[in-house]
Design an enzyme around this catalytic site. Structure first.
Site, short mmCIF file in Angstrom:
data_model
loop_
_atom_site.label_atom_id
_atom_site.label_comp_id
_atom_site.label_asym_id
_atom_site.label_seq_id
_atom_site.Cartn_x
_atom_site.Cartn_y
_atom_site.Cartn_z
N ARG A 114 0.80 -1.23 0.00
CA ARG A 114 0.00 0.00 0.00
C ARG A 114 0.83 1.27 0.00
O ARG A 114 0.57 2.20 -0.74
CB ARG A 114 -0.87 0.08 1.26
N LYS A 125 23.53 -6.28 -2.93
CA LYS A 125 24.98 -6.30 -3.11
C LYS A 125 25.68 -5.53 -2.00
O LYS A 125 26.90 -5.38 -2.01
CB LYS A 125 25.36 -5.65 -4.45
C1 NCD Z 1 2.39 -1.28 8.11
C2 NCD Z 1 3.89 -1.12 8.19
O1 NCD Z 1 4.59 -1.29 7.21
O2 NCD Z 1 4.33 -0.78 9.28
N1 NCD Z 1 1.89 -1.39 6.83
C3 NCD Z 1 1.52 -0.25 6.17
O3 NCD Z 1 2.34 0.57 5.86
N2 NCD Z 1 0.22 -0.07 5.96
C4 NCD Z 1 1.81 -2.27 9.03
C5 NCD Z 1 2.38 -3.64 9.07
O4 NCD Z 1 3.28 -4.01 8.32
O5 NCD Z 1 1.87 -4.41 9.90
#
Ligand code: NCD
Length: 312
Positions: free
Chosen positions: A59, A88
């Site tokens: 996302r 690398k």
């Molecule tokens: C989160 C993250 O990367 O911290 N994801 C996101 O950006 N929506 C939540 C997760 O990985 O649990």
């Protein structure tokens, strides 16, 4: 004063650094954009966004990419460690220098090491936006989450917010707690001891006069909440695999768990979900998480535009 004076050229590395009126300015910008009062399409034509994702993402990467493209920007970089020279051994420092040479106007950085975005901001004059670093900060997700709350209730003040899950290793819940500390909210951290919220977060809330308490189980508070923010166990960040085995599967939000909930309760989740949020919530009025995820696109457009000083 220019309308984006607080944002022009600024780094976004921690939700602690933003004040209430700045969060509100971003949210207002998204509300305006969603009402189509000011379309931002093409506002940053010709500028270059470097999306440097040293950790996987779905996302956050795609919403930044689409946001930048809708603004008319060119996008370069990488969406995870595979497909780049990180495998690398290339360092963050060298990657930044290189993209500066290519004329990047903004860096969007995701990294597994805490402090990576702050380090990048210190060594580069180009604005840096953290897209999540280590287990502590994910400031743009906090803005997305605030916007989802405001969209559901028309306000943030006066709400009772429960945060459930891996509050110790999850960076979205701490960033959201920092953002919420600017509002008149009542927060409950719901987690087993091993996954409870970190002291530096609870201390900051205390300093800012925010009511926050800890609970071990959702059933103790389910009936009181306006917002339930669910997070997955951050398996990849728990240092000891036996610790993970002890906590895995400890909680699941399903219709049964929400039996006592207010009909107006909204369930948020930054996604991805694993087994902590049942799909039986998806088609109910509780589910706000897909609306929340969709808000990531306009929000990141507004933020990029404020930082890079586009028109609109
Ligand atoms: C989160 C993250 O990367 O911290 N994801 C996101 O950006 N929506 C939540 C997760 O990985 O649990």
């Amino acid at each position: 004063m220019s309308p984006n004076a607080d944002f022009l050229g600024r780094d976004v590395v921690s939700a602690r650094d933003f004040k209430r009126d700045q969060f509100e300015q971003v949210i207002q910008g998204v509300e305006d954009l969603e009402k189509r009062r000011g379309s931002l399409d093409g506002a940053l034509k010709g500028k270059l966004a470097a999306l440097l994702f040293f950790e996987p993402s779905t996302r956050t990467y795609s919403s930044f990419q689409i946001a930048a493209e809708k603004l008319g920007m060119r996008v370069s970089g990488f969406a995870g460690p595979t497909g780049s020279s990180i495998t690398k051994g290339e360092t963050l420092h060298d990657t930044l220098r290189m993209f500066e040479g290519y004329g990047a106007d903004v860096f969007v950085i995701r990294h597994s090491k805490m402090g990576a975005a702050r380090f990048a901001a210190e060594i580069s004059d180009t604005p840096v936006i953290s897209a999540g670093d280590g287990s502590r900060e994910h400031p743009t997700q906090a803005m997305v989450d605030l916007y989802a709350i405001r969209k559901a209730f028309g306000r943030v003040d006066g709400l009772k917010v429960g945060m459930l899950g891996d509050l110790r290793y999850g960076r979205t819940s701490s960033s959201l707690a920092y953002a919420l500390s600017n509002f008149d909210v009542d927060i409950t951290f719901i987690a087993p001891d091993a996954l409870q919220m970190r002291p530096e977060v609870t201390q900051l809330l205390k300093q800012r006069g925010v009511t926050a308490k800890k609970e071990s189980a959702l059933k103790n508070v389910a009936g009181e909440l306006d917002v339930l923010y669910v997070t997955r166990i951050q398996k990849e960040r728990i240092p000891d695999p036996t610790e993970y085995e002890k906590v895995k599967g400890m909680y699941e939000v399903n219709l049964e768990a929400l039996r006592e909930a207010k009909p107006s309760l909204k369930v948020l989740h930054p996604l991805p979900r694993v087994d902590e949020l049942s799909t039986d919530i998806d088609d109910t009025n509780y589910a706000q998480y897909f609306v929340q995820a969709a808000g990531g696109l306009p929000l990141r457009m507004v933020l990029l535009n404020l930082i890079l000083g586009g028109v609109g």
